[in-house]
Design a protein around this motif. Structure first.
Motif, mmCIF file in Angstrom:
data_model
loop_
_atom_site.group_PDB
_atom_site.id
_atom_site.type_symbol
_atom_site.label_atom_id
_atom_site.label_comp_id
_atom_site.label_asym_id
_atom_site.label_seq_id
_atom_site.Cartn_x
_atom_site.Cartn_y
_atom_site.Cartn_z
ATOM 1 N N ALA A 40 -54.532 -34.446 43.007
ATOM 2 C CA ALA A 40 -53.111 -34.728 42.884
ATOM 3 C C ALA A 40 -52.862 -36.178 43.303
ATOM 4 N N PRO A 41 -51.781 -36.786 42.847
ATOM 5 C CA PRO A 41 -51.495 -38.178 43.220
ATOM 6 C C PRO A 41 -51.458 -38.357 44.731
ATOM 7 N N GLY A 42 -52.185 -39.358 45.214
ATOM 8 C CA GLY A 42 -52.203 -39.654 46.631
ATOM 9 C C GLY A 42 -53.079 -38.752 47.466
ATOM 10 N N LYS A 43 -53.790 -37.839 46.824
ATOM 11 C CA LYS A 43 -54.652 -36.914 47.558
ATOM 12 C C LYS A 43 -56.100 -37.069 47.116
ATOM 13 N N GLU A 44 -56.990 -36.584 47.968
ATOM 14 C CA GLU A 44 -58.401 -36.628 47.626
ATOM 15 C C GLU A 44 -58.748 -35.536 46.612
ATOM 16 N N ARG A 45 -59.813 -35.780 45.892
ATOM 17 C CA ARG A 45 -60.297 -34.774 44.954
ATOM 18 C C ARG A 45 -60.836 -33.588 45.752
ATOM 19 N N GLU A 46 -60.462 -32.386 45.337
ATOM 20 C CA GLU A 46 -60.881 -31.195 46.052
ATOM 21 C C GLU A 46 -61.502 -30.181 45.102
ATOM 22 N N GLY A 47 -62.460 -29.442 45.618
ATOM 23 C CA GLY A 47 -63.091 -28.408 44.821
ATOM 24 C C GLY A 47 -62.198 -27.193 44.677
ATOM 25 N N VAL A 48 -62.212 -26.618 43.495
ATOM 26 C CA VAL A 48 -61.396 -25.438 43.205
ATOM 27 C C VAL A 48 -62.276 -24.210 43.017
ATOM 28 N N PRO A 88 -46.264 -24.727 42.114
ATOM 29 C CA PRO A 88 -46.076 -26.180 41.969
ATOM 30 C C PRO A 88 -47.164 -26.988 42.673
ATOM 31 N N GLU A 89 -47.687 -26.485 43.772
ATOM 32 C CA GLU A 89 -48.742 -27.215 44.490
ATOM 33 C C GLU A 89 -50.072 -27.213 43.750
ATOM 34 N N ASP A 90 -50.174 -26.468 42.664
ATOM 35 C CA ASP A 90 -51.380 -26.521 41.830
ATOM 36 C C ASP A 90 -51.342 -27.697 40.856
ATOM 37 N N THR A 91 -50.229 -28.389 40.805
ATOM 38 C CA THR A 91 -50.102 -29.542 39.914
ATOM 39 C C THR A 91 -51.107 -30.618 40.276
ATOM 40 N N ALA A 92 -51.914 -31.004 39.313
ATOM 41 C CA ALA A 92 -52.971 -32.002 39.545
ATOM 42 C C ALA A 92 -53.691 -32.285 38.235
ATOM 43 N N MET A 93 -54.522 -33.303 38.272
ATOM 44 C CA MET A 93 -55.486 -33.509 37.193
ATOM 45 C C MET A 93 -56.701 -32.656 37.531
ATOM 46 N N TYR A 94 -57.124 -31.856 36.595
ATOM 47 C CA TYR A 94 -58.261 -30.970 36.804
ATOM 48 C C TYR A 94 -59.476 -31.532 36.076
ATOM 49 N N THR A 119 -58.045 -32.953 32.679
ATOM 50 C CA THR A 119 -56.923 -32.395 31.922
ATOM 51 C C THR A 119 -55.788 -32.116 32.911
ATOM 52 N N GLN A 120 -54.584 -32.520 32.534
ATOM 53 C CA GLN A 120 -53.456 -32.435 33.449
ATOM 54 C C GLN A 120 -52.852 -31.033 33.447
ATOM 55 N N VAL A 121 -52.598 -30.544 34.647
ATOM 56 C CA VAL A 121 -51.874 -29.274 34.825
ATOM 57 C C VAL A 121 -50.621 -29.570 35.633
ATOM 58 N N THR A 122 -49.475 -29.205 35.082
ATOM 59 C CA THR A 122 -48.200 -29.438 35.755
ATOM 60 C C THR A 122 -47.450 -28.114 35.856
ATOM 61 N N VAL A 123 -47.095 -27.762 37.084
ATOM 62 C CA VAL A 123 -46.393 -26.510 37.325
ATOM 63 C C VAL A 123 -45.021 -26.833 37.900
ATOM 64 N N SER A 124 -43.992 -26.399 37.224
ATOM 65 C CA SER A 124 -42.627 -26.673 37.673
ATOM 66 C C SER A 124 -42.029 -25.441 38.351
ATOM 67 N N SER A 125 -41.141 -25.722 39.304
ATOM 68 C CA SER A 125 -40.545 -24.609 40.072
ATOM 69 C C SER A 125 -39.292 -24.083 39.388
#
Length: 125
Positions: A40-48, A88-94, A119-125
């Protein structure tokens, strides 16, 4: 070299579902594992989620456990990430990644030399 191509991202409302796909080509024998990471913007890459290509065992991050499922189709050299109950917190580039982790931490990005474009994933509330 291993080439990875992701697809399936998009925009959904909270509670919705998406399925990501990652097709591997090239010298795929070099990689024991394939997985999904997100950033996610401003965050480190994390494993899913990560899956062992031959034996099929999986590791799933606590933050998505029970909602996300990783699977593979070896005949198609494809790994999937089924994402349900999106938040919404799942929003990120995957990103799809491939490698042969040896240090015991399957979610360490440095263990994966091959990456897709994302690939971009965007989740809106």
């Amino acid at each position: 070299q291993v080439q990875l191509a992701e697809s399936g991202g998009g925009s959904v409302q909270a509670g919705g579902s998406l399925r990501l796909s990652c097709v591997a080509s090239g010298h795929t024998y070099r990689s024991d594992c394939m997985g999904w990471f997100r950033q996610a913007p401003g965050k480190e890459r994390e494993g899913v989620a990560v899956i062992h290509i031959r034996y099929g065992f999986t590791s799933v991050a606590t933050s998505v456990k029970g909602r996300f499922t990783i699977s593979r189709d070896n005949a198609k050299n494809t790994v999937y990430l089924q994402m349900n109950s999106l938040k919404p917190e799942d929003t990120a580039m995957y990103y799809c990644a491939a490698g042969a982790p040896r240090g015991g931490d399957y979610f360490l990005p440095a263990e994966y030399p091959y990456w897709g474009q994302g690939t971009q994933v965007t989740v809106s509330s």
